[in-house]
Enzyme design. Structure first.
Site, mmCIF file in Angstrom:
data_model
loop_
_atom_site.group_PDB
_atom_site.id
_atom_site.type_symbol
_atom_site.label_atom_id
_atom_site.label_comp_id
_atom_site.label_asym_id
_atom_site.label_seq_id
_atom_site.Cartn_x
_atom_site.Cartn_y
_atom_site.Cartn_z
ATOM 1 N N HIS A 73 38.804 -10.441 29.545
ATOM 2 C CA HIS A 73 37.395 -10.275 29.158
ATOM 3 C C HIS A 73 37.081 -10.954 27.819
ATOM 4 C CE1 HIS A 73 38.571 -6.619 26.768
ATOM 5 N NE2 HIS A 73 37.527 -6.951 26.045
ATOM 6 N N ASP A 119 43.028 -7.419 33.555
ATOM 7 C CA ASP A 119 42.429 -7.878 32.298
ATOM 8 C C ASP A 119 43.479 -8.554 31.408
ATOM 9 O OD1 ASP A 119 40.570 -8.367 30.366
ATOM 10 O OD2 ASP A 119 40.304 -6.275 29.750
ATOM 11 N N GLN A 206 36.235 -2.099 19.353
ATOM 12 C CA GLN A 206 35.699 -3.428 19.594
ATOM 13 C C GLN A 206 36.290 -4.445 18.623
ATOM 14 O OE1 GLN A 206 34.104 -0.915 20.900
ATOM 15 N NE2 GLN A 206 33.963 -1.960 22.853
ATOM 16 N N GLY A 207 36.769 -5.550 19.171
ATOM 17 C CA GLY A 207 37.404 -6.584 18.360
ATOM 18 C C GLY A 207 38.922 -6.505 18.389
ATOM 19 N N ASP A 208 39.446 -5.387 18.857
ATOM 20 C CA ASP A 208 40.903 -5.268 19.041
ATOM 21 C C ASP A 208 41.307 -5.770 20.414
ATOM 22 O OD1 ASP A 208 41.518 -4.051 16.544
ATOM 23 O OD2 ASP A 208 40.765 -2.148 17.308
ATOM 24 N N SER A 209 40.338 -5.923 21.284
ATOM 25 C CA SER A 209 40.607 -6.359 22.654
ATOM 26 C C SER A 209 41.507 -7.573 22.694
ATOM 27 C CB SER A 209 39.309 -6.727 23.363
ATOM 28 O OG SER A 209 38.748 -5.590 23.924
HETATM 29 N N1 ARG Z 1 36.734 -4.033 24.808
HETATM 30 C C1 ARG Z 1 36.929 -3.919 23.400
HETATM 31 C C2 ARG Z 1 36.964 -5.310 22.791
HETATM 32 O O1 ARG Z 1 36.411 -6.203 23.382
HETATM 33 C C3 ARG Z 1 38.095 -3.038 23.082
HETATM 34 C C4 ARG Z 1 37.773 -1.659 23.413
HETATM 35 C C5 ARG Z 1 38.863 -0.725 23.192
HETATM 36 N N2 ARG Z 1 38.249 0.559 23.164
HETATM 37 C C6 ARG Z 1 38.901 1.681 23.008
HETATM 38 N N3 ARG Z 1 38.201 2.768 22.904
HETATM 39 N N4 ARG Z 1 40.193 1.705 22.954
HETATM 40 O O2 ARG Z 1 37.387 -5.492 21.680
#
Ligand code: ARG
Length: 260
Positions: A73, A119, A206-209
């Site tokens: 993603h 993913d 967000q941003g750790d993905s």
């Molecule tokens: N999708 C998020 C990203 O794009 C990471 C989300 C992780 N969320 C969580 N609650 N662990 O960075």
């Protein structure tokens, strides 16, 4: 539809992330270090040398010195792509000492990725980065216990991207338990592994993905078991982090890497 919303929500950071990184404010030395990730602490320089920050606002890990493993993603379609910059070698993204920045040449996104499982993606770099790589789990043997997560993502839900890499520890949660949480019934058990505390407080965000979730193997070496994928909010109670289950994809990852 629900899945679509979830996907959009988790991808929204990517567009904003480049700007957010640029606008990060230096920390005052009088200030305590921020809670990282969410509920974490600062990683030491060199502690996780395989960690990569990607310019679209995601994390990743060096699968080889010239291939970054990240989340599907976080990237576009498979093919030639020179638009991504990978930064490695530093916990402080603004430090030029030891920092290595290399452009992408190609993307390989998991075939059949549609926002529901699968993913993972690989990014080929223009040149190798001379830093340690992070081996991936090839069996389910390490899909339990306590995991380490790290990254430059938000330290609070909705918060700014971080200048300094943060780290935290999160315990494994079984698929059966994870499925009971509101919003998690669609968990793809074969492709996803949950981690966190029922009480919340510690999580990726967000941003750790795309960044790795890892632990020590029986020989005491780091091994990657997950890829930061999604969650409902960040660090909320009864809403754990969901990570791509690397062991499921290890053969496909190796085959794909061989083509890059
Ligand atoms: N999708 C998020 C990203 O794009 C990471 C989300 C992780 N969320 C969580 N609650 N662990 O960075």
């Amino acid at each position: 539809m629900k899945n679509l919303l979830r996907t959009l929500k988790r991808c929204a950071v990517a567009a904003a992330a480049t700007l957010a990184v640029v606008s990060l404010q230096p920390l005052s030395t009088a200030q305590a270090a921020p809670a990282p990730v969410v509920g974490g602490t600062r990683a030491a320089q060199g502690e996780f040398p395989f960690m990569v920050r990607l310019s679209m606002g995601c994390g990743g890990a060096l699968y080889t010195q010239q291939i970054v493993l990240t989340a599907a993603h976080c990237v576009g379609a498979t093919g030639n792509n020179t638009s991504i910059t990978a930064t490695a070698g530093v916990v402080d993204l603004q430090s030029t000492s030891g920092r290595v920045q290399v452009r992408s040449t190609k993307i390989y996104r998991a075939p059949g990725y549609n926002g529901n499982g699968k993913d993972w993606a690989l990014i080929k770099l223009a040149t190798p980065i001379n830093l340690p790589t992070l081996p991936i789990a090839t069996t389910t043997a390490y899909n339990s216990g306590t995991f380490t997560v790290a990254g430059w993502g938000s330290a609070t839900e909705g918060g700014a991207q971080q200048r300094y890499m943060l780290k935290a520890s999160v315990p494994f949660i079984s698929d059966a338990t994870c499925r009971t949480y509101s919003g998690y019934s669609g968990l793809v058990a074969s492709d996803e592994i949950c981690a966190g505390y029922a009480a919340g407080g510690v999580d990726t965000c967000q941003g750790d993905s795309g960044g790795p979730m890892f632990r020590k193997d029986n020989a005491g070496a780091w091994i990657q078991v997950g890829i930061v994928s999604w969650g409902i909010g960040c660090a909320r109670a009864n809403a754990p982090g969901v990570y791509s289950e690397v062991s499921t994809f290890s053969s496909a990852i190796a085959s794909a890497a061989a083509t890059l």
